[in-house]
Design an enzyme around this catalytic site. Structure first.
Site, PDB file in Angstrom:
ATOM      1  N   SER A 293       7.616 -19.736 -21.766  1.00 27.40           N
ATOM      2  CA  SER A 293       8.678 -19.702 -22.951  1.00 27.40           C
ATOM      3  C   SER A 293       8.827 -18.063 -23.337  1.00 27.40           C
ATOM      4  O   SER A 293       9.541 -17.286 -22.422  1.00 27.40           O
ATOM      5  CB  SER A 293       8.143 -19.989 -24.189  1.00 27.40           C
ATOM      6  OG  SER A 293       8.967 -20.174 -25.343  1.00 27.40           O
ATOM      7  N   ASP A 304      15.689  -8.966 -14.198  1.00 32.03           N
ATOM      8  CA  ASP A 304      16.822  -8.941 -14.178  1.00 32.03           C
ATOM      9  C   ASP A 304      17.548  -7.638 -14.419  1.00 32.03           C
ATOM     10  O   ASP A 304      18.561  -7.380 -13.599  1.00 32.03           O
ATOM     11  CB  ASP A 304      17.515  -9.782 -15.432  1.00 32.03           C
ATOM     12  CG  ASP A 304      17.278 -11.182 -15.083  1.00 32.03           C
ATOM     13  OD1 ASP A 304      16.741 -11.566 -13.922  1.00 32.03           O
ATOM     14  OD2 ASP A 304      17.768 -12.000 -15.745  1.00 32.03           O
ATOM     15  N   LYS A 318       9.514 -23.001 -18.930  1.00 34.00           N
ATOM     16  CA  LYS A 318       9.949 -23.459 -20.215  1.00 34.00           C
ATOM     17  C   LYS A 318      10.871 -22.606 -20.487  1.00 34.00           C
ATOM     18  O   LYS A 318      10.871 -21.690 -21.189  1.00 34.00           O
ATOM     19  CB  LYS A 318       8.698 -23.394 -21.089  1.00 34.00           C
ATOM     20  CG  LYS A 318       9.074 -24.008 -22.410  1.00 34.00           C
ATOM     21  CD  LYS A 318       8.324 -24.028 -23.397  1.00 34.00           C
ATOM     22  CE  LYS A 318       8.507 -24.640 -24.871  1.00 34.00           C
ATOM     23  NZ  LYS A 318       9.455 -23.836 -25.869  1.00 34.00           N
TER      24      LYS A 318
END
Length: 551
Positions: A293, A304, A318
């Protein structure tokens, strides 16, 4: 009781009937909702009236609600009024209590770790103390959750705990005054070596970002030139804290995460709102298969934007966002409202709960169906199945004898024995058990039960069973017996063969008695493969930059 249940059933039917009239419009899905509510109410009325035994409406309804929500996903839950306090503890990290982790060891309720500076620690309770009773209630046979409820309560109230301690002949009573306990999101931060700082983040409850920021600033002041952010086994928490923690390393106004769900008005793009603490310092994020999460949001953002290197295992996967909705009678619904997407555009949700197998089970998205995305520097990353690390370090496998000693609680128990003869030890980072002390441990084990089977022994046993079924055993029996003799494990031999590994776990148990949770973290540095890999990559700036450039 029966009259009350009938009244409840009557009002359910009445509400359902009104709803049925209100929404009975052709083609309107609300008609189907109302129809099924009516059926449900009618069914409950019949069960209550004619079932052979008395029906508890709260239990039956709770079971029905739980089963309904379970068919959606594991994160959509009904929270009744009597569980609201536990839910608040999960989201805020706060509760009224004595400040200690308790658990069972050989069926005995034990204090596993007192939190430093809170009532249990201030009263002198120690790791390994057995809890006999709480406020006069014997707890030896009670579940850990029930004991925790007895120990918790309003701040400034007292609780009497009877304790049994190794080396103390008589049980003794301790009167504790409960306090408001705030569990730190950052249980430890410090220097691994002269130039590498380490921050352990275990939760994302309120103020997590402030704790990480404080740790980061102080470590830089102490001379840290590199940072390890440890998110291993972190189950996640508040989305806002994940955004703010990412912002510590990412420039202002950069996109952190976006959410998309059924209600378009709720879809949102979250950007970094504040000036970062540091955007240049080499950074390693440690991940495990249980990092989930909010942990995955932070990991995904760092990857990224090519802001740092991820080391460890692929994360849990998740990618779902939950919100709480108030219900009547002070209850709440925690419901999945959206999926989140990292800056590259990927959703890392591993399981598609909307498509179930015929038996109701769900499976993970296969790697062949994962879609490729690009990081800022053009590195290829994938969606659907967690965040994959840049440097993978597999889950460590320990020897069967070590596993047995841990599971039987023998390392835990011996640490208590060790403390009786040692009033102090070296610092957590420096402490090392001597060979003579290890021999003392072996002697102590002499009359303890810790039998185990190795994988090789189990495989050979399978061979024997199959060969007997297929009538080959008599022909190969001499070779099998010879092989059995060669591979049969010897406890005394294994204690020396796996000495370094056993000592490592035993040393951590001993350190925990003297330096508590922070000491356990520091004691693990030398043997932590992920931390070792992080230091190795920090010491090789060329390799670090190559990884970030995708070369």
């Amino acid at each position: 009781m029966k009259k009350n249940v009938k009244k409840i059933a009557f009002f359910i039917v009445l509400i359902a009937s009104v709803t049925l009239v209100a929404f009975n419009r052709p083609g309107d899905k609300y008609f189907e909702i109302a129809k099924n509510i009516d059926i449900f109410a009618s069914l409950f009325k019949e069960v209550n009236a004619y079932y052979v035994d008395e029906v508890n409406p709260n239990q039956v309804m709770k079971k029905g609600i739980d089963a309904m929500l379970e068919s959606l996903d594991p994160y959509t839950n009904y929270i009744p009024e009597d569980e609201i306090e536990d839910f608040r503890t999960m989201t805020t990290g706060q509760y009224g209590g004595i400040g200690a982790v308790i658990g069972k060891r050989n069926e005995r309720p034990i204090i596993l770790m007192p939190y430093e500076g809170f009532p249990a620690h201030k009263a002198g309770l120690m790791v390994g103390d057995e809890i006999v009773s709480v406020d006069g209630i014997e707890v030896t046979s009670k579940a850990t959750s029930d004991i925790s409820k007895l120990l918790k309560g309003q701040s400034n109230t007292q609780v009497k705990v009877v304790v049994k301690r190794l080396g103390v002949p008589e049980k003794f009573e301790v009167v504790l005054t409960r306090e408001k306990i705030k569990i730190d999101n950052v249980p430890y931060y410090g220097m691994v070596n002269n130039n590498t700082g380490y921050i352990k983040l275990s939760d994302f409850t309120s103020n997590a970002s402030k704790e990480v920021k404080k740790a980061l600033v102080e470590l830089k002041e102490k001379g840290a030139k590199n940072i390890i952010l440890d998110l291993r086994d972190n189950p996640g928490g508040l989305l806002s804290e994940a955004i703010n923690i990412s912002n510590l390393f990412i420039p202002k106004d950069k996109e952190i995460v976006r959410t998309k769900g059924k209600i378009a008005e709720w879809n949102k793009i979250y950007n970094a709102l504040n000036a970062p603490v540091d955007t240049e310092m080499p950074l390693v994020v440690l991940t495990s298969s249980r990092s989930a999460s909010a942990s995955e949001i932070v990991s995904g953002v760092i990857q990224d934007y090519d802001r740092g290197i991820l080391i460890g295992e692929r994360t849990y996967g998740k990618g779902l966002v939950q919100a709480t909705r108030p219900l009547t009678y002070n209850s709440q619904l925690k419901i999945t409202t959206a999926k989140y997407y990292t800056p590259s555009g990927r959703c890392i949700q591993a399981i598609d709960y909307s498509h179930r197998n015929e038996d109701g089970s769900v499976g993970k998205i296969p790697d062949s169906l994962r879609v490729a995305f690009k990081t800022k520097n053009g590195r290829t990353v994938y969606d659907g199945g967690g965040i994959s690390p840049d440097i993978e370090v597999g889950d460590r496998t320990i020897a069967p004898i070590t596993s047995s000693l841990i599971s039987k609680g023998l390392l835990f128990d011996y640490a208590g024995v060790y403390v009786l003869d040692h009033k102090k030890i070296k610092g957590a980072k420096e402490y090392e058990m001597s060979d003579a002390e290890y021999q003392d441990f072996i002697k102590w084990l002499a009359n303890k039960e810790y039998d185990y089977s190795t994988k090789v022994e189990n495989t050979l046993e399978d061979l024997v069973n199959f060969s007997k079924k297929e009538k080959y055993y008599d022909a190969i029996k001499p070779q099998v017996e010879s092989l059995k003799a060669q591979i049969s494990h010897n406890k005394e031999k294994d204690l020396m063969t796996f000495k370094d590994e056993i000592k490592e776990y035993l040393e951590e148990e001993i350190v925990s008695r003297f330096y508590l949770q922070k000491g356990v973290v520091e004691a693990s540095f030398d043997d932590d493969e992920d931390v070792t890999a992080a230091i190795r990559i920090f010491n090789n700036p060329v390799e670090y930059n190559k990884l970030l450039q995708g070369k």
